[in-house]
Design a protein around this motif. Structure first.
Motif, PDB file in Angstrom:
ATOM      1  N   LEU A  37       0.828  -1.196   0.000  1.00 21.06           N
ATOM      2  CA  LEU A  37       0.000   0.000   0.000  1.00 21.06           C
ATOM      3  C   LEU A  37       0.865   1.249   0.000  1.00 21.06           C
ATOM      4  O   LEU A  37       0.625   2.202  -0.736  1.00 21.06           O
ATOM      5  N   CYS A  38       1.926   1.215   0.802  1.00 21.61           N
ATOM      6  CA  CYS A  38       2.825   2.362   0.888  1.00 21.61           C
ATOM      7  C   CYS A  38       3.491   2.624  -0.451  1.00 21.61           C
ATOM      8  O   CYS A  38       3.575   3.753  -0.911  1.00 21.61           O
ATOM      9  N   SER A  39       3.985   1.562  -1.120  1.00 26.97           N
ATOM     10  CA  SER A  39       4.683   1.725  -2.381  1.00 26.97           C
ATOM     11  C   SER A  39       3.759   2.245  -3.469  1.00 26.97           C
ATOM     12  O   SER A  39       4.160   3.040  -4.316  1.00 26.97           O
ATOM     13  N   CYS A  40       2.495   1.809  -3.464  1.00 24.45           N
ATOM     14  CA  CYS A  40       1.545   2.246  -4.485  1.00 24.45           C
ATOM     15  C   CYS A  40       1.255   3.737  -4.379  1.00 24.45           C
ATOM     16  O   CYS A  40       0.974   4.388  -5.382  1.00 24.45           O
ATOM     17  N   THR A  41       1.295   4.274  -3.163  1.00 19.46           N
ATOM     18  CA  THR A  41       0.945   5.681  -2.981  1.00 19.46           C
ATOM     19  C   THR A  41       2.162   6.575  -2.853  1.00 19.46           C
ATOM     20  O   THR A  41       2.030   7.781  -2.763  1.00 19.46           O
ATOM     21  N   MET A  42       3.370   5.997  -2.889  1.00 24.58           N
ATOM     22  CA  MET A  42       4.573   6.762  -2.594  1.00 24.58           C
ATOM     23  C   MET A  42       4.808   7.894  -3.594  1.00 24.58           C
ATOM     24  O   MET A  42       5.150   9.004  -3.223  1.00 24.58           O
ATOM     25  N   ASN A  43       4.625   7.622  -4.893  1.00 24.11           N
ATOM     26  CA  ASN A  43       4.917   8.643  -5.894  1.00 24.11           C
ATOM     27  C   ASN A  43       4.047   9.868  -5.729  1.00 24.11           C
ATOM     28  O   ASN A  43       4.470  10.995  -5.985  1.00 24.11           O
ATOM     29  N   GLY A  44       2.827   9.668  -5.262  1.00 21.48           N
ATOM     30  CA  GLY A  44       1.922  10.791  -5.121  1.00 21.48           C
ATOM     31  C   GLY A  44       2.205  11.674  -3.925  1.00 21.48           C
ATOM     32  O   GLY A  44       1.742  12.807  -3.872  1.00 21.48           O
ATOM     33  N   ILE A  45       2.984  11.159  -2.946  1.00 24.03           N
ATOM     34  CA  ILE A  45       3.237  11.951  -1.742  1.00 24.03           C
ATOM     35  C   ILE A  45       4.724  12.139  -1.494  1.00 24.03           C
ATOM     36  O   ILE A  45       5.129  12.544  -0.421  1.00 24.03           O
ATOM     37  N   MET A  46       5.527  11.935  -2.533  1.00 24.30           N
ATOM     38  CA  MET A  46       6.966  11.967  -2.349  1.00 24.30           C
ATOM     39  C   MET A  46       7.449  13.315  -1.829  1.00 24.30           C
ATOM     40  O   MET A  46       8.346  13.395  -1.004  1.00 24.30           O
ATOM     41  N   LYS A  47       6.866  14.401  -2.283  1.00 24.06           N
ATOM     42  CA  LYS A  47       7.340  15.714  -1.865  1.00 24.06           C
ATOM     43  C   LYS A  47       7.207  15.902  -0.363  1.00 24.06           C
ATOM     44  O   LYS A  47       8.083  16.449   0.280  1.00 24.06           O
ATOM     45  N   SER A  48       6.092  15.449   0.198  1.00 25.30           N
ATOM     46  CA  SER A  48       5.901  15.619   1.631  1.00 25.30           C
ATOM     47  C   SER A  48       6.737  14.621   2.418  1.00 25.30           C
ATOM     48  O   SER A  48       7.132  14.883   3.539  1.00 25.30           O
ATOM     49  N   LYS A  49       7.044  13.472   1.830  1.00 20.43           N
ATOM     50  CA  LYS A  49       7.794  12.442   2.529  1.00 20.43           C
ATOM     51  C   LYS A  49       9.272  12.795   2.655  1.00 20.43           C
ATOM     52  O   LYS A  49       9.960  12.319   3.545  1.00 20.43           O
ATOM     53  N   LYS A  50       9.798  13.630   1.746  1.00 20.59           N
ATOM     54  CA  LYS A  50      11.222  13.914   1.738  1.00 20.59           C
ATOM     55  C   LYS A  50      11.702  14.484   3.064  1.00 20.59           C
ATOM     56  O   LYS A  50      12.838  14.309   3.455  1.00 20.59           O
ATOM     57  N   LYS A  51      10.842  15.161   3.778  1.00 22.93           N
ATOM     58  CA  LYS A  51      11.245  15.802   5.018  1.00 22.93           C
ATOM     59  C   LYS A  51      11.273  14.847   6.198  1.00 22.93           C
ATOM     60  O   LYS A  51      11.857  15.154   7.217  1.00 22.93           O
ATOM     61  N   THR A  52      10.616  13.688   6.069  1.00 24.16           N
ATOM     62  CA  THR A  52      10.489  12.826   7.236  1.00 24.16           C
ATOM     63  C   THR A  52      10.979  11.398   7.021  1.00 24.16           C
ATOM     64  O   THR A  52      11.158  10.689   7.980  1.00 24.16           O
ATOM     65  N   ASP A  53      11.185  10.978   5.795  1.00 23.61           N
ATOM     66  CA  ASP A  53      11.479   9.578   5.534  1.00 23.61           C
ATOM     67  C   ASP A  53      12.937   9.247   5.841  1.00 23.61           C
ATOM     68  O   ASP A  53      13.858   9.788   5.234  1.00 23.61           O
ATOM     69  N   HIS A  54      13.148   8.344   6.783  1.00 25.99           N
ATOM     70  CA  HIS A  54      14.497   7.963   7.216  1.00 25.99           C
ATOM     71  C   HIS A  54      15.303   7.351   6.074  1.00 25.99           C
ATOM     72  O   HIS A  54      16.489   7.674   5.893  1.00 25.99           O
ATOM     73  N   LEU A  55      14.687   6.474   5.289  1.00 26.26           N
ATOM     74  CA  LEU A  55      15.409   5.814   4.211  1.00 26.26           C
ATOM     75  C   LEU A  55      15.883   6.796   3.160  1.00 26.26           C
ATOM     76  O   LEU A  55      16.985   6.686   2.623  1.00 26.26           O
ATOM     77  N   THR A  56      15.058   7.787   2.852  1.00 31.24           N
ATOM     78  CA  THR A  56      15.431   8.793   1.874  1.00 31.24           C
ATOM     79  C   THR A  56      16.578   9.655   2.385  1.00 31.24           C
ATOM     80  O   THR A  56      17.550   9.916   1.679  1.00 31.24           O
ATOM     81  N   ARG A  57      16.477  10.079   3.614  1.00 35.53           N
ATOM     82  CA  ARG A  57      17.495  10.968   4.179  1.00 35.53           C
ATOM     83  C   ARG A  57      18.859  10.289   4.292  1.00 35.53           C
ATOM     84  O   ARG A  57      19.882  10.953   4.233  1.00 35.53           O
TER      85      ARG A  57
END
Length: 316
Positions: A37-57
């Motif tokens: 579920l997370c992967s399916c919706t990730m592209n649509g919320i990537m901008k907001s996730k950049k500030k909080t996602d541990h894996l991205t940071r």
């Protein structure tokens, strides 16, 4: 932690392939369901996730390949807002360096947490356990730890991070200055415990690393938020002159107890305090809020401290 960017939609499925092998079947299915579920919706919320996602940071940080199952074997309240977890790890290939963090996989939580280890590598080597101290926030992994985690809860861990102190026997002795803000104490407390292990071993290991002195500056809002106080006092008493600490509080509203008064300074860590430690044999480790790190790093550079002697970990 340092700011980095990758596609989380690419990173998370890779982690799932490794994680699914170590969780029990029921837990793995739950994990995959949430993660899909997370992967399916990730592209649509990537901008907001950049500030909080541990894996991205932390995408560009070092990471071990080993993902190890772990079981919660101890839970204590380190403060009103911080829980201290003890985790048993049976995988003999699981190791870490003082100052590093773990990716924290929870079977029923789709988001991967990232928490600095606050125990020493020696504790893992001797007893097969490590410790984390996690502040309560709405971030799902931290929220789970404070509201659902219990003894015998099963999770998985993977070590990562470029912020560590790991001297080798032939290295020249150095002095350390550790500067912590808030829960930024966690990796620095791990380093402090590691230093204590070096001091204990110096008498028995003639060819071991010869450790210099350590000064810890630790700032928090108030004395109740100064974590590991009793442990730090114990190290200061065990190694007088070799391990010293200066506590600072910036928003203390109540009377400081008599026992703590000799060690507490009200107000921020001053330039004058730091400048007296500048030398060619000193390494500086800083962990705390990004504005604090940026300010102190710039100050040290103005003092003439080489940038390769300044190490920092930015939390968010």
């Amino acid at each position: 932690m340092t700011h980095t960017t990758i596609s989380a939609a690419f990173a998370i499925p890779q982690l799932l392939r490794g994680t699914a092998r170590i969780f029990p079947l029921h837990s793995a299915l739950l994990w995959l369901k949430y993660s899909a579920l997370c992967s399916c919706t990730m592209n649509g919320i990537m901008k907001s996730k950049k500030k909080t996602d541990h894996l991205t940071r932390t995408a560009n940080n070092f990471r071990q390949k080993v993902i190890s199952p772990a079981k919660v074997c101890g839970i204590t309240n380190e403060s009103e807002t911080v829980k201290r977890l003890r985790l048993a790890v049976t995988n003999k290939d699981f190791t870490f360096k003082a100052g590093q963090w773990v990716d924290f996989f929870i079977p029923e939580v789709a988001i991967v947490g990232g928490f600095s280890i606050c125990s020493s590598p020696g504790l893992l080597e001797q007893d097969g356990v490590l410790e984390l101290a996690v502040k309560h926030t709405v971030h799902p992994p931290a929220h789970w730890i404070h509201t659902q985690c219990s003894l015998d809860s099963e999770v998985a861990l993977r070590v990562g991070g470029n912020f560590f102190f790991d001297p080798q026997p032939a290295d020249s002795p150095v002095n350390l200055v550790l500067i912590a803000g808030g829960v930024g104490i966690n990796p620095l407390f791990s380093i402090l415990l590691h230093v204590a292990d070096f001091h204990r071993n110096q008498e028995s290991e003639k060819n071991g690393y010869k450790m210099g002195t350590v000064k810890l500056y630790y700032s928090a809002k108030n004395t109740s938020e100064l974590l590991f106080k009793n442990n730090i006092f114990g190290l200061m008493n065990e190694f007088p002159g070799k391990i010293t600490c200066s506590f600072h509080v910036t928003q203390q509203s109540s009377q400081i107890c008599e026992e703590l008064q000799p060690y507490i300074t009200e107000g921020r860590i001053s330039e004058k305090e730091l400048e007296k430690h500048v030398s060619k044999d000193t390494l500086w480790y800083i962990c705390g809020p990004p504005p604090m790190i940026e300010s102190i790093s710039k100050l040290l550079e103005n003092f003439g401290v080489p940038t390769d002697c300044i190490y920092f970990e930015k939390w968010w």
